[in-house]
Enzyme design. Structure first.
Site, PDB file in Angstrom:
ATOM      1  N   ASP A   9       0.836  -1.198   0.000  1.00 28.52           N
ATOM      2  CA  ASP A   9       0.000   0.000   0.000  1.00 28.52           C
ATOM      3  C   ASP A   9       0.879   1.259   0.000  1.00 28.52           C
ATOM      4  O   ASP A   9       2.072   1.191   0.317  1.00 28.52           O
ATOM      5  CB  ASP A   9      -0.873  -0.054   1.267  1.00 28.52           C
ATOM      6  CG  ASP A   9      -1.753   1.154   1.438  1.00 28.52           C
ATOM      7  OD1 ASP A   9      -2.246   1.682   0.425  1.00 28.52           O
ATOM      8  OD2 ASP A   9      -1.962   1.565   2.605  1.00 28.52           O
ATOM      9  N   ASP A  11      -0.438   4.973   1.134  1.00 30.05           N
ATOM     10  CA  ASP A  11      -0.709   5.919   2.217  1.00 30.05           C
ATOM     11  C   ASP A  11      -0.526   5.266   3.587  1.00 30.05           C
ATOM     12  O   ASP A  11      -1.113   4.216   3.875  1.00 30.05           O
ATOM     13  CB  ASP A  11      -2.139   6.470   2.097  1.00 30.05           C
ATOM     14  CG  ASP A  11      -2.292   7.339   0.855  1.00 30.05           C
ATOM     15  OD1 ASP A  11      -1.403   8.163   0.608  1.00 30.05           O
ATOM     16  OD2 ASP A  11      -3.288   7.171   0.130  1.00 30.05           O
ATOM     17  N   ASP A 136      -1.908  -0.688   5.971  1.00 27.70           N
ATOM     18  CA  ASP A 136      -2.251  -0.235   7.328  1.00 27.70           C
ATOM     19  C   ASP A 136      -3.724  -0.459   7.645  1.00 27.70           C
ATOM     20  O   ASP A 136      -4.117  -0.405   8.804  1.00 27.70           O
ATOM     21  CB  ASP A 136      -1.903   1.256   7.506  1.00 27.70           C
ATOM     22  CG  ASP A 136      -2.692   2.141   6.567  1.00 27.70           C
ATOM     23  OD1 ASP A 136      -2.550   1.978   5.339  1.00 27.70           O
ATOM     24  OD2 ASP A 136      -3.478   2.972   7.056  1.00 27.70           O
TER      25      ASP A 136
HETATM   26 MG   LIG Z   1      -2.992   3.021   3.570  1.00 29.89          MG
END
Ligand SMILES: [Mg+2]
Length: 183
Positions: A9, A11, A136
């Site tokens: 990922d 961000d 996350d």
């Molecule tokens: Mg993320």
């Protein structure tokens, strides 16, 4: 043996979007939030409606994503992963469509070793066919066919049930544990 395919990922995993959002809020509303007060909570869940709306509006201007700091150790770790695995960058960027161009340029600038054809901007990550996804947000793991690996961010401090990478310097070790003999 085929090389394992690792999806990563953007961000809050390789780009410090969380820090930039927090900085943006503190600059306009004063020091009302800190990583400690946000421990275990999604940032947007903590905001009054007007602050949340203003932040979303700023993020809809893709420029917000152009100058994000790189998360410590991610360049070295992804370079090591790319030399041993098939590396893809997968970002659920559709919430902020204007971010697509700035995100692509950011990746070319900070992760020039990632083949542009291995960059995937998508909506629902269940469409990604990879052996693992480092992210996350554990919600992306629920319908994902591979192994979810949580990358630590203040909001996911209480998430359990998945392997966890707390800092990029642990990444190769965690991958070697999850996929014995594959690296
Ligand atoms: Mg993320």
């Amino acid at each position: 043996m085929n090389r394992i395919r690792v999806a990563v990922d953007m961000d809050e995993v390789i780009a410090d979007t969380y820090g930039a959002m927090l900085g943006w809020l503190i600059e306009r509303h004063g020091p009302r939030w800190s990583p400690e007060t946000l421990h275990g909570r999604q940032l947007f869940d903590m905001l009054e409606l007007d602050a949340a709306d203003a932040l979303r509006e700023a993020m809809h201007d893709g420029a917000f994503f152009a100058e994000l700091p790189v998360i410590d150790g991610s360049q070295e770790a992804l370079s090591a992963i790319a030399s041993r695995c098939e590396l893809f960058i997968t970002s659920a960027a559709m919430e902020f469509p204007n971010s697509l161009g700035p995100k692509f340029l950011w990746l070319r600038r900070h992760f020039p070793f990632v083949d542009p054809l291995n960059i995937v901007f998508c909506g629902d990550k269940s469409v990604i066919a990879a052996d693992c996804l480092i992210d996350d947000n554990a919600r992306h793991f629920q319908r994902f066919g591979g192994q979810g690996i949580v990358f630590s961010s203040p909001h996911n401090a209480n998430v359990t049930g998945y392997p966890r990478i707390r800092h990029w310097n642990e990444a190769i070790g965690v991958l070697a544990e999850v996929f014995p003999g594959a690296l």
